[in-house]
Design a protein around this motif. Structure first.
Motif, short mmCIF file in Angstrom:
data_model
loop_
_atom_site.label_atom_id
_atom_site.label_comp_id
_atom_site.label_asym_id
_atom_site.label_seq_id
_atom_site.Cartn_x
_atom_site.Cartn_y
_atom_site.Cartn_z
N ILE A 278 41.17 43.55 45.60
CA ILE A 278 41.01 42.97 44.28
C ILE A 278 39.60 43.07 43.73
N PHE A 279 38.63 43.43 44.56
CA PHE A 279 37.27 43.50 44.03
C PHE A 279 36.46 44.46 44.90
N THR A 280 35.68 45.31 44.26
CA THR A 280 34.70 46.10 45.02
C THR A 280 33.39 46.05 44.25
N ARG A 287 28.03 49.44 40.83
CA ARG A 287 29.38 49.74 40.41
C ARG A 287 30.31 48.60 40.78
N PHE A 288 31.04 48.11 39.78
CA PHE A 288 31.99 47.02 39.98
C PHE A 288 33.40 47.55 39.81
N ARG A 289 34.30 46.99 40.53
CA ARG A 289 35.70 47.16 40.16
C ARG A 289 36.38 45.84 40.39
N ASN A 290 36.72 45.16 39.32
CA ASN A 290 37.46 43.91 39.45
C ASN A 290 38.90 44.33 39.18
N LEU A 291 39.69 44.34 40.23
CA LEU A 291 40.96 45.00 40.06
C LEU A 291 42.06 44.14 39.45
N THR A 292 42.06 42.85 39.70
CA THR A 292 43.10 42.06 39.06
C THR A 292 42.60 40.76 38.45
N LYS A 293 41.84 40.03 39.21
CA LYS A 293 41.60 38.64 38.80
C LYS A 293 40.34 38.48 37.94
N SER A 294 40.51 37.97 36.78
CA SER A 294 39.34 37.68 35.97
C SER A 294 38.75 36.34 36.37
N ARG A 295 39.49 35.58 37.16
CA ARG A 295 39.01 34.26 37.58
C ARG A 295 38.22 34.35 38.87
N LEU A 296 37.76 35.56 39.17
CA LEU A 296 37.02 35.79 40.40
C LEU A 296 35.65 36.35 40.03
N HIS A 297 34.59 35.74 40.57
CA HIS A 297 33.24 36.20 40.24
C HIS A 297 32.40 36.33 41.49
N LEU A 298 31.58 37.36 41.49
CA LEU A 298 30.58 37.50 42.54
C LEU A 298 29.47 36.50 42.25
N LYS A 299 28.93 35.89 43.27
CA LYS A 299 27.77 35.01 43.06
C LYS A 299 26.56 35.89 42.74
C1 LIG Z 1 33.92 41.51 36.99
O1 LIG Z 1 33.01 40.89 37.89
C2 LIG Z 1 31.72 40.65 37.36
C3 LIG Z 1 30.87 40.07 38.47
O2 LIG Z 1 31.44 38.93 39.02
C4 LIG Z 1 31.84 39.72 36.16
O3 LIG Z 1 30.57 39.54 35.60
C5 LIG Z 1 32.79 40.31 35.14
O4 LIG Z 1 32.99 39.39 34.10
C6 LIG Z 1 34.14 40.63 35.78
N1 LIG Z 1 34.96 41.31 34.83
C7 LIG Z 1 36.21 40.95 34.60
C8 LIG Z 1 36.96 41.76 33.61
O5 LIG Z 1 36.73 40.04 35.20
#
Ligand SMILES: *[C@@H]1O[C@H](CO)[C@@H](O)[C@H](O)[C@H]1NC(C)=O
Ligand SMILES: *[C@@H]1O[C@H](CO)[C@@H](O)[C@H](O)[C@H]1NC(C)=O
Ligand SMILES: *[C@@H]1O[C@H](CO)[C@@H](O)[C@H](O)[C@H]1NC(C)=O
Ligand SMILES: *[C@@H]1O[C@H](CO)[C@@H](O)[C@H](O)[C@H]1NC(C)=O
Ligand SMILES: *[C@@H]1O[C@H](CO)[C@@H](O)[C@H](O)[C@H]1NC(C)=O
Ligand SMILES: *[C@@H]1O[C@H](CO)[C@@H](O)[C@H](O)[C@H]1NC(C)=O
Ligand SMILES: *[C@@H]1O[C@H](CO)[C@@H](O)[C@H](O)[C@H]1NC(C)=O
Ligand SMILES: *[C@@H]1O[C@H](CO)[C@@H](O)[C@H](O)[C@H]1NC(C)=O
Length: 522
Positions: A278-280, A287-299
């Motif tokens: 779901i995230f790389t 380079r980011f790839r948030n594959l499904t969840k927008s409710r997921l954030h890297l610190k």
């Molecule tokens: C993808 O992850 C980054 C880092 O957590 C975040 O800033 C960004 O809003 C996310 N994008 C989506 C589409 O969720």
């Protein structure tokens, strides 16, 4: 000719020691070279005079002893105590040309200040200092690089004073993201190498202060072996066990190493099969790839390689989150099993149904509903695994209004509560104007708020209701209902005092066990 020249080279040494060479930029030139490669330190005096002497002297970086490298007059050359490989005056006809440049092949320890001193008798004709910076580069892993490995380009200069900037450029000439290590070395990494990453990488060094060249460039060819894929060294940390409320942030930890990139996998709740990436995040290539969840954030510390995530889960987003941190050729895996607790409300004309849902049942010890009046009996029912319902008649009276708490306890003892408040209708409000489920306040915290003793008491008060709930659920039950306690044996071994979501079964042992607990002297 000065007879003392070769018998007493220290005369020149004393002169040189008198120089103040501490200030940055206090030199005529900077030369950057790599170990073993030929180097030329320039010095000339035109026109040359017969009676001249030339002295080349060296003071290592940070040192204060000055030693002689080479002295020469028109007739001979003399090597001093500072030995350098293949050292000589570069020009074989220097006494004709006036070109007294010094040639040698430096070792890693040969960096420092080199002074060319040209004298005629007691008269100083020239005194020039050149700083020699030795660049040490290490590439990893060994070439040719296997596909998917992490390419490391590391460069270290023998002196930081004489260098204003050190960086790595891609084969296309673009600057790579670099970091300065505590040692002063500059490192750039390229994770997940593919054949597209092969080519000549350049280390660029810009000298500080006086320099005849604005920058030095060193090329390093990188080859990629497409027939080999890297073998990562894997290590696994103990899985963490957590519970959280839906729509409330929870931290997904990764291994505590400063990594190069991170992958996050999600194993769907209560499922062994369904796993997705779901995230790389590759911090070197940004380079980011948030594959499904927008409710997921890297610190935010992730750009420095300190990875962890914050998830604000929907009710169905429990499960196992597996974080893999890649560092060079090692992978550190950390799993977190998350039970998401969520209370929802549905209303019928005569009653409200409070449903407490939870996931990852295998790590859940107990789930209970309680009312703030602990003497009140609540009717529980569990029609499906991972869900526990109670009904509250409407409109609520003074007895039935108040706080309803769903408490979840994990096998590791952590507890979590979701509180649902049912208020008394003000004046004569019809029941239909009760707050909608979404606007009802929730409150939860991860605290072992109920002591075991209190829990036992609660359970005693509610044991009969639990039975009734189970009995009720039996009448709807079709047979595929799963449970926390697979058999009465498990139940017997559990020290828990409160339990529910029991597997509806015709086997009465479960209820006998309940009775047994009720009689225990707690
Ligand atoms: C993808 O992850 C980054 C880092 O957590 C975040 O800033 C960004 O809003 C996310 N994008 C989506 C589409 O969720
Ligand atoms: C810098 O170079 C110039 C020209 O070569 C020279 O005149 C000057 O003295 C040098 N400065 C130092 C600090 O050596
Ligand atoms: C001095 O001689 C060396 C060796 O022949 C040569 O490479 C260098 O360019 C010469 N320097 C000058 C300033 O002529
Ligand atoms: C790398 O540089 C060398 C020497 O300059 C050159 O021969 C070679 O073709 C270059 N390789 C690539 C892939 O550009
Ligand atoms: C794999 O990693 C472990 C722990 O980081 C280390 O002790 C071991 O030496 C590594 N093995 C190899 C083959 O790199
Ligand atoms: C990773 O590689 C870099 C560069 O080769 C090296 O400096 C560093 O010590 C390595 N880290 C580990 C933990 O092996
Ligand atoms: C608590 O519930 C019990 C049983 O329903 C009832 O008898 C008692 O009056 C209630 N206490 C309060 C303070 O509401
Ligand atoms: C009921 O819950 C509210 C917040 O949800 C809390 O402020 C209050 O203290 C609770 N009352 C009782 C009696 O537990």
């Amino acid at each position: 000719m000065n007879a003392s020249l070769f018998s007493s080279p220290t005369a020149a040494v004393l002169l040189f020691t008198g120089l103040v060479l501490t200030e940055a930029g206090d030199w005529h030139d900077v030369v950057v070279a790599t170990e073993g490669a030929p180097v030329l330190l320039a010095c000339s005096q035109r026109p040359p005079k017969d009676t001249m002497e030339v002295h080349w002297q060296w003071k290592p970086h940070g040192g204060d002893t000055v030693s002689l490298v080479l002295s020469a007059n028109e007739r001979q050359e003399f090597l001093g105590e500072a030995l350098k490989t293949d050292v000589r005056l570069a020009d074989s006809v220097s006494w004709k040309s006036g070109n007294f440049s010094l040639f040698f092949r430096p070792r890693s320890v040969d960096g420092g200040h080199y002074m060319c001193l040209i004298k005629q008798g007691q008269k100083k004709l020239k005194e020039e200092v050149t700083v020699l910076v030795i660049l040490t580069v290490s590439l990893g892993p060994r070439l040719p690089v296997s596909e998917q490995s992490t390419l490391r380009l590391q460069a270290e200069a023998s002196s930081r004073d004489a260098v204003s900037e050190m960086s790595w450029l891609s084969p296309h000439g673009l600057p790579l993201r670099c970091e300065t290590l505590p040692s002063g070395a500059v490192i750039a990494k390229l994770p997940l190498v593919t054949v597209a990453d092969r080519g000549n990488y350049t280390c660029r060094i810009r000298p500080r202060g006086n320099c005849s060249r604005p920058a030095f460039f060193f090329l390093y060819p990188v080859t990629v072996d497409v027939s080999r894929v890297v073998q990562f060294n894997l290590s696994f940390n103990t899985q963490l066990s957590k519970a959280c409320l839906a729509h409330t942030p929870v931290v997904l930890s990764c291994a505590p190493v400063r990594g190069d990139y991170v992958l996050l996998y999600w194993q769907h709740p209560d499922s062994r099969q369904k796993i997705e990436k779901i995230f790389t995040y590759d911090r070197w290539r940004q380079r980011f790839r948030n594959l499904t969840k927008s409710r997921l954030h890297l610190k935010s510390s992730a750009s420095l390689g300190d990875f962890s995530f914050e998830l604000t889960p929907q009710p169905e987003e429990g499960g196992v989150y597996i974080c893999e941190v890649f560092l060079n050729d090692s992978v550190f895996s950390q799993g977190t099993r998350i039970s998401v607790l969520h209370v929802s409300v549905s209303s019928r004309p005569s009653a409200l149904t409070l449903t407490c849902r939870y996931s990852e049942r295998s790590q859940v010890k107990t789930v209970t509903w309680t009312h703030e009046n602990r003497s009140r009996r609540l009717d529980w029912s569990s029609l499906e695994p991972g869900s526990l319902k109670i009904k509250v008649e409407t409109p609520p009276g003074p007895e039935t209004a108040g706080n309803y708490t769903c408490t979840l306890e994990l096998n590791n003892g952590k507890k979590l509560e979701a509180v649902h408040v049912i208020s008394l209708p003000r004046d004569e409000l019809p029941s239909s104007s009760f707050p909608s489920p979404s606007s009802l306040p929730f409150l939860g915290f991860l605290l072992p708020v109920i002591t075991v003793a209190a829990g036992v008491l609660l359970w005693k008060l509610r044991a009969h209701n639990a039975r009734r709930g189970i009995e009720q659920s039996l009448s709807y039950h079709t047979g595929e209902v799963e449970n926390i306690y697979e058999n009465p044996e498990d139940l017997r071994q559990t020290q828990s005092s409160v339990y529910m979501d029991l597997k509806p079964t015709s086997d009465n042992d479960v209820y006998k066990e309940l009775d047994r607990y009720e009689h225990c002297p707690c």
